[in-house]
Design a protein around this motif. Structure first.
Motif, PDB file in Angstrom:
ATOM      1  N   ARG A 200      23.921  83.449  32.628  1.00  0.00           N
ATOM      2  CA  ARG A 200      24.393  84.729  33.422  1.00  0.00           C
ATOM      3  C   ARG A 200      23.933  85.618  34.156  1.00  0.00           C
ATOM      4  O   ARG A 200      23.307  86.002  34.678  1.00  0.00           O
ATOM      5  CB  ARG A 200      24.613  85.464  31.653  1.00  0.00           C
ATOM      6  N   THR A 204      27.017  93.384  35.445  1.00  0.00           N
ATOM      7  CA  THR A 204      28.201  93.698  34.214  1.00  0.00           C
ATOM      8  C   THR A 204      28.395  94.581  34.561  1.00  0.00           C
ATOM      9  O   THR A 204      28.608  95.510  34.491  1.00  0.00           O
ATOM     10  CB  THR A 204      28.130  92.996  33.087  1.00  0.00           C
ATOM     11  N   GLN A 355      32.344  84.417  33.047  1.00  0.00           N
ATOM     12  CA  GLN A 355      31.974  85.583  33.415  1.00  0.00           C
ATOM     13  C   GLN A 355      32.793  85.668  34.924  1.00  0.00           C
ATOM     14  O   GLN A 355      33.167  84.287  35.707  1.00  0.00           O
ATOM     15  CB  GLN A 355      31.123  85.881  33.809  1.00  0.00           C
TER      16      GLN A 355
END
Length: 609
Positions: A200, A204, A355
């Motif tokens: 990931r 964010t 994402q």
């Protein structure tokens, strides 16, 4: 003085530091012989010292005659701890270090682990301590963990996640070392495997609970949370700045919008001095520049999402693009023709990744224009197959921006940030903002600001930093009663203002963006090794010299005060090479295959030089 169970033949910690710097990040994991969460390090408890030499069983010392140390097992917070004291330190060889090590557990390449331990120090508050995992046979090889920390006087727990870069055996070791006098205490060392987790991106956008996932979507916090993106094969980072500015006088909702203006005579330019597919030089004025939210948005792959925004242009017929990007190279998009009045545009897609980030901006190429301005407002990205009524990501949002625009401050000059909050509701709101500061030594402090935000209004408050000494800060923002724009900590530095016109430091290839060159100059990195004088670049055909783009590349760095070391990088051009006929340029770095050969004629080379 050598002291301890064995000293080994460790080959300079500095070499290990330099070799394995790029291997330190990452996460995920497993190890042979243990379950998830089980401590894999037998000697991590410092439980026994059978031979009474002060160093816990299973641990060893490495050093030379320039280092005098003594060891003891002391009471710790929750059990015994290892005390390592250096009373005299002289650098007499690469082995002049205070280094203790223990055999490491077996690690499996590609698996992830966490090393945790408690540490404190006395007299080491200015001296970094290093910890690494190495395999010693057949050669000394880092295996994924190399971290540096500065232990405080009080106990502190450290946790370092890493990914094993190779499978290890009995010749692997875990080691701690430092260079200097002082005392280090270590307690409760653990290496545990971690549950496998998918990769990931870590920068964010925190979820705020509303439909709209985009932070600062109506630009009432200025340009906090926004940057720019251009569809280029870029090195040196994609733009690294925002091309655009807040316009507080033009808005579709609330009071502000983002204004992006492109003019052919003043376009941002990406350049590189090494290779471009045909001519080994890259000078690209950017006629497609998009505003992009900073930080990755979490989505459910395969489901429908809709991106919408209010757009307005200064000329009719401006083509704008709305993009949902899964990476720098992968995007789903829609091109729309924008008029001179506000109108809402949207498109729906199904992301293929978990994402994404969103981009919106003008396209002068598709518009066949040399100049245009696009205003952007009320950006919304939401789950579903159609746009719903615009709403901000949260009723109150809060963000940080550095005073002066850049988080690098001069020693002794005012330094700090602004805390900015916007209240989208029709009622006043109080917001408690907490700014956690961590300095170079990992010493933490917290500053709280109470902001009273009027209805549908923006409020700011200063956050001052100590600029009386050289320092590095990480600043993390949290808030009660508001959503923060980004999870990413700000990084800031207080430095001497470098004023000399020469330096010992430089870079190979100039950064392509002027703001990065200016920051390099400010930090004292003045020299650039420039490759744009290559024979193939300046004389691509016999007798035809062209220094136009070479002058542009060198001038871009020179205008920022950089000093240029021009390189005659290859002995030949493609046409003048003595290479066999079957040696031909290929894509990427292999484009120089013919140029690395001697020239066929020294007279031709002399004319080039």
């Amino acid at each position: 003085m050598r002291h301890g169970k064995s000293r080994g033949d460790w080959r300079s910690p500095l070499v290990s530091v330099l070799v394995s710097m790029a291997l330190v990040l990452a996460a995920g994991g497993a190890a042979r012989g243990g379950g998830v969460g089980e401590n894999l390090l037998p000697a991590g408890g410092f439980a026994k010292d059978v031979d009474g030499d002060g160093l816990a069983d299973g641990w060893h010392f490495s050093g030379d005659e320039g280092v005098r140390v003594r060891f003891s097992l002391d009471p710790g917070q929750h059990g015994p701890c290892q005390r390592i004291e250096c009373t005299d330190f002289r650098r007499v060889s690469p082995s002049s270090h205070v280094l203790v090590w223990t055999p490491a557990p077996s690690l499996r390449e590609g698996s992830a682990y966490e090393l945790s331990f408690s540490a404190r120090s006395q007299g080491l508050t200015q001296t970094p301590v290093n910890v690494s995992l190495l395999q010693t046979e057949p050669t000394w090889t880092p295996v994924g963990l190399l971290r540096t920390f500065v232990p405080p006087a009080a106990w502190r727990r450290y946790r370092f996640r890493f990914e094993a870069t190779k499978t290890t055996g009995e010749d692997a070791r875990l080691q701690f070392w430092f260079l200097g006098t002082g005392v280090l205490w270590l307690e409760d060392l653990r290496i545990v495997e971690l549950e496998p987790t998918p990769a990931r991106f870590t920068e964010t956008v925190p979820e705020a609970g509303g439909r709209n996932l985009v932070p600062n979507s109506s630009f009432e916090l200025g340009t906090i949370g926004w940057g720019s993106f251009a569809p280029i094969d870029a090195w040196g980072g994609n733009l690294n700045t925002l091309v655009g500015m807040q316009d507080p006088r033009v808005a579709a909702v609330h009071r502000s919008s983002l204004r992006v203006t492109l003019r052919v005579e003043a376009l941002p330019v990406h350049f590189a001095d090494f290779w471009d597919r045909g001519r080994l030089l890259l000078w690209t004025p950017l006629r497609q520049v998009f505003a992009a939210n900073r930080g990755w948005l979490a989505v459910r792959p395969g489901e429908a999402y809709t991106l919408s925004a209010y757009l307005r242009a200064d000329v009719p017929g401006l083509v704008a693009r709305l993009q949902v990007r899964e990476s720098e190279w992968t995007a789903q998009e829609a091109a729309v023709e924008v008029g001179t009045e506000w109108r809402r545009y949207s498109f729906t897609c199904r992301p293929g990744a978990a994402q994404v980030f969103v981009c919106i901006g003008p396209d002068l190429v598709a518009s066949n224009l040399t100049e245009a301005t696009l205003w952007i407002d009320a950006v919304q990205f939401e789950a579903g197959g159609a746009p719903t009524a615009y709403e901000p990501r949260a009723v109150v949002e809060v963000g940080l921006r550095p005073a002066g625009g850049v988080p690098i401050f001069s020693l002794g000059e005012p330094a700090g940030f602004e805390v900015v909050a916007f209240n989208a509701s029709r009622e006043p709101r109080d917001v408690a903002v907490r700014c956690r500061l961590s300095d170079f030594r990992d010493q933490e402090s917290e500053i709280t600001r109470i902001l009273r935000a009027s209805p549908e209004a923006t409020v700011t408050a200063p956050l001052e930093l100590d600029s009386s000494r050289r320092e590095f800060y990480r600043i993390t923002l949290a808030a009660d009663g508001a959503a923060v724009v980004s999870s990413r900590p700000w990084r800031a530095a207080v430095l001497d203002n470098y004023i000399a016109d020469d330096s010992l430091y430089g870079i190979n290839h100039a950064y392509p963006w002027p703001q990065l060159l200016a920051l390099s100059r400010q930090a004292g990195i003045l020299w650039v090794r420039d490759w744009s004088l290559k024979w193939q670049t300046v004389e691509s055909e016999p007798g035809r010299f062209d220094f136009g783009e070479t002058d542009a590349v060198i001038g871009a760095a020179a205008r920022q005060g950089m000093r240029i070391l021009g390189l005659l990088a290859f002995p030949s051009s493609n046409w003048s090479s003595s290479a066999p006929a079957d040696v031909q340029p290929q894509e990427g770095p292999e484009i120089a295959r013919r140029m690395v050969y001697m020239p066929r004629s020294l007279e031709e080379f002399a004319r080039y030089v």
